[in-house]
Design an enzyme around this catalytic site. Structure first.
Site, mmCIF file in Angstrom:
data_model
loop_
_atom_site.group_PDB
_atom_site.id
_atom_site.type_symbol
_atom_site.label_atom_id
_atom_site.label_comp_id
_atom_site.label_asym_id
_atom_site.label_seq_id
_atom_site.Cartn_x
_atom_site.Cartn_y
_atom_site.Cartn_z
ATOM 1 N N GLU A 91 -19.053 18.990 77.143
ATOM 2 C CA GLU A 91 -18.172 19.862 77.687
ATOM 3 C C GLU A 91 -18.322 21.230 77.947
ATOM 4 O OE1 GLU A 91 -14.216 17.505 76.005
ATOM 5 O OE2 GLU A 91 -15.004 19.022 74.910
HETATM 6 C C1 TNX Z 1 -13.399 15.272 73.496
HETATM 7 S S1 TNX Z 1 -15.864 14.061 72.323
HETATM 8 C C2 TNX Z 1 -14.135 16.367 72.864
HETATM 9 C C3 TNX Z 1 -13.546 17.155 71.695
HETATM 10 C C4 TNX Z 1 -12.177 16.733 71.718
HETATM 11 C C5 TNX Z 1 -11.908 15.175 71.999
HETATM 12 C C6 TNX Z 1 -10.708 15.036 71.408
HETATM 13 C C7 TNX Z 1 -16.392 15.403 72.678
HETATM 14 C C8 TNX Z 1 -17.760 15.513 72.744
HETATM 15 N N1 TNX Z 1 -15.534 16.500 72.958
HETATM 16 O O1 TNX Z 1 -13.894 18.403 72.034
HETATM 17 O O2 TNX Z 1 -11.735 17.170 70.212
HETATM 18 O O3 TNX Z 1 -12.352 14.924 72.903
HETATM 19 O O4 TNX Z 1 -10.328 13.615 71.504
#
Ligand code: TNX
Length: 463
Positions: free
Chosen positions: A277
């Site tokens: 992300e």
């Molecule tokens: C996605 S999974 C994210 C996290 C959040 C999560 C909540 C991932 C690699 N990144 O930053 O905590 O969703 O479900």
């Protein structure tokens, strides 16, 4: 047990420590010379079938003797977990119980489908104490899980002391989601967790999330931002807005220092660098950054693991990709480069997803995940072309945006974790929800004996 290593002795003592409180017996651990007499539990590392591999065991139960044979202490340890689960559920209470302490006779030959059977705990969004983490380790060990990935940093908090950058924890670890007091692990705390996990045959995989998810770090050291201005600490739950400054030299001094300190405290070969992300980093900068981090880790002798977005760089064959979002693209890009995958599909494996729309805790962006949905999937069927040969294993992440106490963690992890452990251990052809559901019901009294705050899902006919 057979005269052997310290490690074998420790496994024997672990079992005695589990049996003594509830039986009231005083089980002693001794090196055996020759075949032990009636009424013993015999742990052996010689004469094991090579087909059991590194983690398998054979358990033979006759009216006179219980024998666990394995090629490694880890195999003996898993045999012991099976013994605990074959005894009446009250074996796991910590005060003297009535018994009788019987189990069926027979022979079990057992070994895992995948070498990586992991769980991930987010201690950044909410901080969890050393006691919480070691309790989670004990519960994971009961189900033969062998990796615990600790998500040690994020926008909301930096949780591991770094001696060369002390403000990361002093300031960056001070809060958590919602603005309550956070916390962090001193290097001694972290070393203790690593050792505790090791004694349960669990490898700790540290994650320092980069280049995004870094507000706690930027707020602690303004020089890590491109404009030099430190942002406020962040206590919300949005993602994707922060980035290290990819073009500054100090960023790499920071990364090298942090990775070196955490690597030195971590005996396991893996280091997770997040990489997810990174919406606040341009793609070319993201690629340049992750590429550099992979080299730094290689110099430190660690294998890089990253969330699936890292598939966009030139990966080393030893690097590992963690598949988490539903798209197939990154997983395919990674296997084309010859790297292995850890399967954590969010719509199946995310323990922070609600069970049903009524679940008070948790999130639901990947959908609700009831106990059946968490169990009934095959890691090999998810992405076309991704067969067992490309899959290192599975991992169940527990993100903690909405979870701030151990009870909350337990409620979301149980009873999904035992099913998850089975996905990692048991061949697909031997897994069936209707059969599993009956066996899971029997785990209810065990989880109760262990004091676990589990979700009593109506899908299961609990005894
Ligand atoms: C996605 S999974 C994210 C996290 C959040 C999560 C909540 C991932 C690699 N990144 O930053 O905590 O969703 O479900």
């Amino acid at each position: 047990m057979e005269p052997g290593s310290e490690e074998t002795l420790a496994v024997g003592k672990y079992l005695a420590g589990k049996l003594n409180p509830s039986t009231g017996y005083d089980v002693q651990v001794q090196a055996a010379t020759g075949l032990p007499g009636k009424g013993n539990i015999y742990l052996r590392l010689s004469g094991a079938n090579p087909a059991l591999g590194e983690e398998g065991y054979e358990l033979t139960i006759t009216p006179d003797l219980v024998t666990v044979t394995a090629n490694t202490p880890a195999g003996l340890f898993y045999g012991i977990q099976t013994i605990r689960q074959l005894l009446p559920a009250s074996i796991d209470r910590d005060s003297v119980q009535a018994g009788p302490w019987t189990m069926g006779t027979g022979k079990i030959r057992d070994y895992p489908r995948f070498p990586w059977r992991g769980a991930m705990l987010d201690v950044a969004r909410h901080f969890f104490t050393v006691r919480d983490v070691t309790r989670y380790i004990d519960l994971l060990a009961y189900y033969k899980i062998n990796r615990l990935h600790l998500h040690l940093s994020d926008d909301q908090g930096w949780r591991i002391q770094i001696n060369s950058w002390p403000n990361l924890t002093l300031h960056g670890g001070s809060l958590e989601v919602g603005g309550t007091a956070g916390g962090y692990y001193s290097q001694d705390d972290y070393a203790y967790i690593v050792g505790y996990a090791q004694s349960r045959f669990i490898t700790i995989v540290p994650e320092i999330d980069m280049p995004g998810h870094v507000t706690a770090a930027l707020s602690s050291y303004g020089e890590l931002t491109c404009d030099g201005i430190a942002p406020e600490l962040f206590t919300g739950i949005e993602v994707g807005f922060s980035s290290l400054c990819i073009s500054k030299d100090i960023t790499y001094t920071f990364v090298e220092n942090v990775l070196a300190e955490v690597a030195a405290l971590t005996p396991g070969p893996y280091f997770h660098i997040g990489g997810d992300e990174a919406q606040a980093t341009s793609l070319p900068e993201y690629m340049e950054f992750i590429q550099r981090v992979q080299g730094i880790l290689q110099d430190l002798g660690k294998q890089m693991i990253g969330w699936e977005e890292i598939a966009q760089i030139r990966l080393l064959p030893t690097s590992i990709l963690q598949h988490w979002n539903s798209g197939e693209g990154f997983a395919k890009q990674s296997i084309q480069q010859g790297t292995k995958l850890i399967m954590s599909p969010s719509e199946r494996a995310y323990l922070d997803m609600k069970y049903t729309p009524d679940t008070v805790l948790g999130l639901d962006w990947a959908g609700d995940i009831n106990v059946e949905k968490a169990y009934s999937w095959d890691p090999a069927g998810l992405v076309s072309g991704v067969t067992d040969a490309y899959i290192l294993g599975v991992e169940a992440p527990l993100w903690s945006e909405t979870l701030n106490a151990m009870d909350d963690l337990e409620y979301m992890a149980f009873p999904r974790i035992p099913g998850f452990a089975e996905i990692g251990w048991t061949p697909q052809s031997q897994r069936d929800w209707y059969e599993y559901k009956g066996r899971l019901a029997e785990q209810g009294p065990r989880l109760e004996a262990l004091g676990v705050n589990f979700y009593k899902s109506p899908e299961i006919e609990w005894p």
